[in-house]
Design a protein around this motif. Sequence first.
Motif, short mmCIF file in Angstrom:
data_model
loop_
_atom_site.label_atom_id
_atom_site.label_comp_id
_atom_site.label_asym_id
_atom_site.label_seq_id
_atom_site.Cartn_x
_atom_site.Cartn_y
_atom_site.Cartn_z
N GLY A 146 0.81 -1.21 0.00
CA GLY A 146 0.00 0.00 0.00
C GLY A 146 0.84 1.27 0.00
N GLY A 147 2.17 1.10 0.01
CA GLY A 147 3.07 2.25 0.04
C GLY A 147 3.29 2.85 -1.34
N LEU A 148 4.03 3.94 -1.33
CA LEU A 148 4.19 4.73 -2.54
C LEU A 148 5.61 4.62 -3.07
N MET A 149 5.75 4.41 -4.36
CA MET A 149 7.07 4.39 -4.98
C MET A 149 7.14 5.42 -6.10
N GLU A 150 8.29 6.07 -6.17
CA GLU A 150 8.53 7.01 -7.26
C GLU A 150 9.64 6.45 -8.13
N VAL A 151 9.45 6.51 -9.44
CA VAL A 151 10.48 6.08 -10.38
C VAL A 151 10.90 7.30 -11.20
N MET A 152 12.17 7.61 -11.17
CA MET A 152 12.69 8.69 -12.01
C MET A 152 13.26 8.06 -13.27
N ALA A 153 12.89 8.62 -14.42
CA ALA A 153 13.31 8.02 -15.69
C ALA A 153 13.54 9.08 -16.75
N THR A 154 14.42 8.74 -17.69
CA THR A 154 14.64 9.61 -18.84
C THR A 154 14.12 8.99 -20.14
N ASP A 155 13.91 7.69 -20.13
CA ASP A 155 13.40 7.00 -21.32
C ASP A 155 11.89 7.27 -21.44
N SER A 156 11.48 7.95 -22.52
CA SER A 156 10.08 8.37 -22.64
C SER A 156 9.12 7.18 -22.74
N GLY B 210 0.37 8.28 -11.84
CA GLY B 210 0.58 9.36 -12.79
C GLY B 210 2.02 9.79 -12.81
N TYR B 211 2.30 10.88 -13.52
CA TYR B 211 3.69 11.32 -13.63
C TYR B 211 3.79 12.83 -13.65
N VAL B 212 4.97 13.29 -13.32
CA VAL B 212 5.28 14.72 -13.36
C VAL B 212 6.50 14.90 -14.26
N GLU B 213 6.44 15.87 -15.16
CA GLU B 213 7.60 16.14 -16.00
C GLU B 213 8.47 17.20 -15.35
N GLU B 214 9.72 16.81 -15.13
CA GLU B 214 10.72 17.75 -14.63
C GLU B 214 11.64 18.08 -15.80
N PRO B 215 12.41 19.15 -15.70
CA PRO B 215 13.33 19.45 -16.80
C PRO B 215 14.31 18.29 -17.03
N GLY B 216 14.19 17.62 -18.16
CA GLY B 216 15.14 16.58 -18.52
C GLY B 216 14.81 15.18 -18.02
N TYR B 217 13.78 15.05 -17.19
CA TYR B 217 13.40 13.69 -16.75
C TYR B 217 11.96 13.64 -16.28
N LEU B 218 11.52 12.41 -16.02
CA LEU B 218 10.15 12.18 -15.59
C LEU B 218 10.14 11.60 -14.18
N ARG B 219 9.11 11.96 -13.43
CA ARG B 219 8.89 11.32 -12.12
C ARG B 219 7.55 10.59 -12.22
N LEU B 220 7.60 9.27 -12.02
CA LEU B 220 6.39 8.47 -12.14
C LEU B 220 6.06 7.87 -10.78
N PHE B 221 4.77 7.82 -10.48
CA PHE B 221 4.35 7.39 -9.14
C PHE B 221 3.42 6.18 -9.22
N LEU B 222 3.63 5.29 -8.26
CA LEU B 222 2.73 4.13 -8.18
C LEU B 222 2.51 3.74 -6.72
N ARG B 223 1.35 3.14 -6.50
CA ARG B 223 1.05 2.63 -5.16
C ARG B 223 1.12 1.11 -5.20
N LYS B 224 1.92 0.56 -4.31
CA LYS B 224 2.11 -0.89 -4.28
C LYS B 224 0.82 -1.58 -3.84
N ALA B 225 0.58 -2.75 -4.43
CA ALA B 225 -0.62 -3.51 -4.10
C ALA B 225 -0.71 -3.73 -2.59
N ALA B 226 -1.91 -3.62 -2.06
CA ALA B 226 -2.08 -3.75 -0.60
C ALA B 226 -1.96 -5.21 -0.17
#
Lengths: 161, 86
Positions: free
Chosen positions: B41-51, B70-86
């Motif tokens: 049920g916790g939260l993980m963020e993945v930072m990535a540059t591969d579109s 969902g995701y947030v676009e930062e300059p030069g990379y992406l931040r993607l968020f997911l919630r782990k299965a409970a």
Amino acid sequence: MAETTTTKKTIVVFSGEMDKILAAFVIANGAAAMGDDVTMFFTFWGLNVLRVDASAHVAKTPLERAFGWMMPRGADHLRTSHFNLAGAGPHLMGHMMKRHHVDPVRSMIETAREQGIKMIACTMSMDVMGIHREELIDGLEYAGVATYLGEADEANVNLFI
Amino acid sequence: MTISIDELRDLKADAVVDARGTSCPGPILAAKKGIPAVPAGGLMEVMATDSGTLKDLPAWCKKMGHDFLGYVEEPGYLRLFLRKAA
């Protein structure tokens, strides 16, 4: 934890060119990352990617020896299926892969091992190509078509590359 | 579940995985490696540059039973968020 569906993918690696090998390992590693069991069955030209980069001291017939000389010795010596350009192609592609942060074949093999991907070398084509176990990397299984077919029966995706 | 970009930006992840500078299938490999450190049920963020990660991470989540937020676009990379299965 919600129920995840673990399924199996099998890949026959028949080709020995760098680009095709790369595609095979990207798919294999991607599937393993998605929780799937993966079995790769290396046969004919695909066996060359598993060769170690040094000559092993094994007794060979003259023809086997000639084959050994003509075929690429391991993951770092593969040609490309297009634009090989007398050997310049793999270097150009390697350069472009590096620029785009794509792992070289060698580290893809390492990742496959870390992920527990089963790699099987086809003993029949090893005999035909004059390739001995001593010349291949560690951690392989050795088997024939029935083993591959048994694995494929359990899989929901099967590729021939 | 839909979350606005601003809400995503404010999320505090239980684990952050930096997959920047890796290419397919690097980001999902990184996600696979990082997920055991996240509580159920916790939260993980993945930072990535591969579109391609924008499509690949949701596909990975769907297969693994996690919830892609969902995701947030930062300059030069992406931040993607997911919630782990409970």
